[in-house]
Design a protein around this motif. Sequence first.
Motif, PDB file in Angstrom:
ATOM      1  N   ASP A  27       0.866  -1.188   0.000  1.00  0.00           N
ATOM      2  CA  ASP A  27       0.000   0.000   0.000  1.00  0.00           C
ATOM      3  C   ASP A  27       0.899   1.234   0.000  1.00  0.00           C
ATOM      4  O   ASP A  27       1.598   1.492   0.977  1.00  0.00           O
ATOM      5  N   PRO A  28       0.922   2.017  -1.091  1.00  0.00           N
ATOM      6  CA  PRO A  28       1.827   3.178  -1.138  1.00  0.00           C
ATOM      7  C   PRO A  28       1.556   4.193  -0.039  1.00  0.00           C
ATOM      8  O   PRO A  28       2.462   4.937   0.357  1.00  0.00           O
ATOM      9  N   ALA A  29       0.335   4.221   0.470  1.00  0.00           N
ATOM     10  CA  ALA A  29       0.022   5.161   1.549  1.00  0.00           C
ATOM     11  C   ALA A  29       0.732   4.786   2.848  1.00  0.00           C
ATOM     12  O   ALA A  29       0.863   5.622   3.752  1.00  0.00           O
ATOM     13  N   GLU A  30       1.193   3.527   2.951  1.00  0.00           N
ATOM     14  CA  GLU A  30       1.881   3.077   4.159  1.00  0.00           C
ATOM     15  C   GLU A  30       3.384   3.365   4.123  1.00  0.00           C
ATOM     16  O   GLU A  30       4.068   3.249   5.134  1.00  0.00           O
ATOM     17  N   VAL A  31       3.905   3.728   2.946  1.00  0.00           N
ATOM     18  CA  VAL A  31       5.351   3.938   2.809  1.00  0.00           C
ATOM     19  C   VAL A  31       5.737   5.272   3.461  1.00  0.00           C
ATOM     20  O   VAL A  31       5.317   6.340   3.025  1.00  0.00           O
ATOM     21  N   ARG A  32       6.531   5.165   4.514  1.00  0.00           N
ATOM     22  CA  ARG A  32       7.029   6.360   5.207  1.00  0.00           C
ATOM     23  C   ARG A  32       8.488   6.649   4.867  1.00  0.00           C
ATOM     24  O   ARG A  32       8.929   7.789   4.917  1.00  0.00           O
ATOM     25  N   TYR A  33       9.246   5.590   4.531  1.00  0.00           N
ATOM     26  CA  TYR A  33      10.683   5.726   4.313  1.00  0.00           C
ATOM     27  C   TYR A  33      11.030   5.042   2.995  1.00  0.00           C
ATOM     28  O   TYR A  33      10.606   3.919   2.733  1.00  0.00           O
ATOM     29  N   ILE A  50       7.008  10.506  -7.214  1.00  0.00           N
ATOM     30  CA  ILE A  50       7.186  10.193  -5.791  1.00  0.00           C
ATOM     31  C   ILE A  50       6.124  10.883  -4.943  1.00  0.00           C
ATOM     32  O   ILE A  50       5.492  10.268  -4.080  1.00  0.00           O
ATOM     33  N   ALA A  51       5.932  12.160  -5.181  1.00  0.00           N
ATOM     34  CA  ALA A  51       5.049  12.947  -4.310  1.00  0.00           C
ATOM     35  C   ALA A  51       3.612  12.459  -4.362  1.00  0.00           C
ATOM     36  O   ALA A  51       2.923  12.420  -3.333  1.00  0.00           O
ATOM     37  N   THR A  52       3.141  12.099  -5.544  1.00  0.00           N
ATOM     38  CA  THR A  52       1.739  11.672  -5.659  1.00  0.00           C
ATOM     39  C   THR A  52       1.546  10.207  -5.310  1.00  0.00           C
ATOM     40  O   THR A  52       0.486   9.813  -4.821  1.00  0.00           O
ATOM     41  N   THR A  53       2.567   9.382  -5.561  1.00  0.00           N
ATOM     42  CA  THR A  53       2.435   7.952  -5.264  1.00  0.00           C
ATOM     43  C   THR A  53       2.563   7.673  -3.782  1.00  0.00           C
ATOM     44  O   THR A  53       1.779   6.899  -3.206  1.00  0.00           O
ATOM     45  N   PRO A  89       8.665  16.072  -2.359  1.00  0.00           N
ATOM     46  CA  PRO A  89       7.916  16.997  -1.501  1.00  0.00           C
ATOM     47  C   PRO A  89       8.883  17.884  -0.713  1.00  0.00           C
ATOM     48  O   PRO A  89       9.861  17.376  -0.142  1.00  0.00           O
ATOM     49  N   PRO A  90       8.674  19.175  -0.687  1.00  0.00           N
ATOM     50  CA  PRO A  90       9.648  20.078  -0.060  1.00  0.00           C
ATOM     51  C   PRO A  90       9.851  19.830   1.430  1.00  0.00           C
ATOM     52  O   PRO A  90      10.914  20.166   1.974  1.00  0.00           O
ATOM     53  N   HIS A  91       8.861  19.243   2.092  1.00  0.00           N
ATOM     54  CA  HIS A  91       8.975  19.026   3.534  1.00  0.00           C
ATOM     55  C   HIS A  91       9.673  17.707   3.876  1.00  0.00           C
ATOM     56  O   HIS A  91       9.951  17.435   5.054  1.00  0.00           O
ATOM     57  N   VAL A  92       9.976  16.872   2.871  1.00  0.00           N
ATOM     58  CA  VAL A  92      10.567  15.557   3.117  1.00  0.00           C
ATOM     59  C   VAL A  92      12.090  15.653   2.996  1.00  0.00           C
ATOM     60  O   VAL A  92      12.602  15.961   1.916  1.00  0.00           O
TER      61      VAL A  92
END
Length: 308
Positions: free
Chosen positions: A36-42, A52-55, A78-81
Amino acid sequence: MTFLYKANATRGLEWARHFAARAPELPFRLWPDIGDPAEVRYLAVWSPPENIATTFRNLELVFSVGAGVDQFDFSQLPPHVPLIRMLEPGIAEGMVEYATMAVLALHRDLVHLIAQQRQQIWREIRITPAAKRRVGVMGLGLLGQAVLERLKLFGFPLAGWNRSPRTIEGVTCYAGRETLLDFLAQTDILLCLLPLTDETRGILNMSLFEALPHGAQLVNVGRGGHLVEADLIAALERGLLSSAVLDVAEQEPLPAGHPFWNHPRILLTPHIASMTTPETAVEFVLDTIGRHRRGEILPGRVDRDRGY
């Protein structure tokens, strides 16, 4: 919460084993099995995936599995990552070994001796004492400093050039474009360890070669983009340079028929100067994740404005 690895698949299996031993609570996945791409934190990558930003909408950290980050398009992150350069010790030690090998190979005329062997020529080449062979390193970050520290053991006069000032015991240090010509004028073996940025792309060009002492030698372990390849061939033909050791190229793998393959004064290796060691890389990554969770300073965090 998932850690996703996208790089060399064989080493990825080793990463997986070390993650399982050291952080069994953190799910680890190997590309292309992203779950699940929403679970990827790292995310740890060499060649970044598209979108990357949208996936991966919930990314918290992105790691480069190498010391360089020029393969990233910062605008797609993403600028905050935070983007983190790999700082594990295996990279530095591998680079020190390779750079020392390359400098000694040039110092002891190995490229010329290999060419003589191929022609069945038995001819002495007079030895130059290390004390009379000046070695200059472009790029005085952690890798450049580690290389210089090892080269001190051989007695070479050492100099270094960097964008910003550095002070290194036993090394004559230069900083900024205004000092580059002075640095080059006293460099017999030039070793490039610069990061690849808009400012450094193509810096190894004909004007630079002309500023070196006649017959100087080159080691490029930075990136292929640092070198204007046609200028190197021309400089070798003109005698401005006498030989070169190259671990990187503009196009990798180097295409068939490229003049580097069979040039008698070029020693070529396939981008193997240093490699990330899975065990120590995982230690660095897990330490960085812990620092991030605690809100601490992150070693290796890339300054996107500077490009490294």
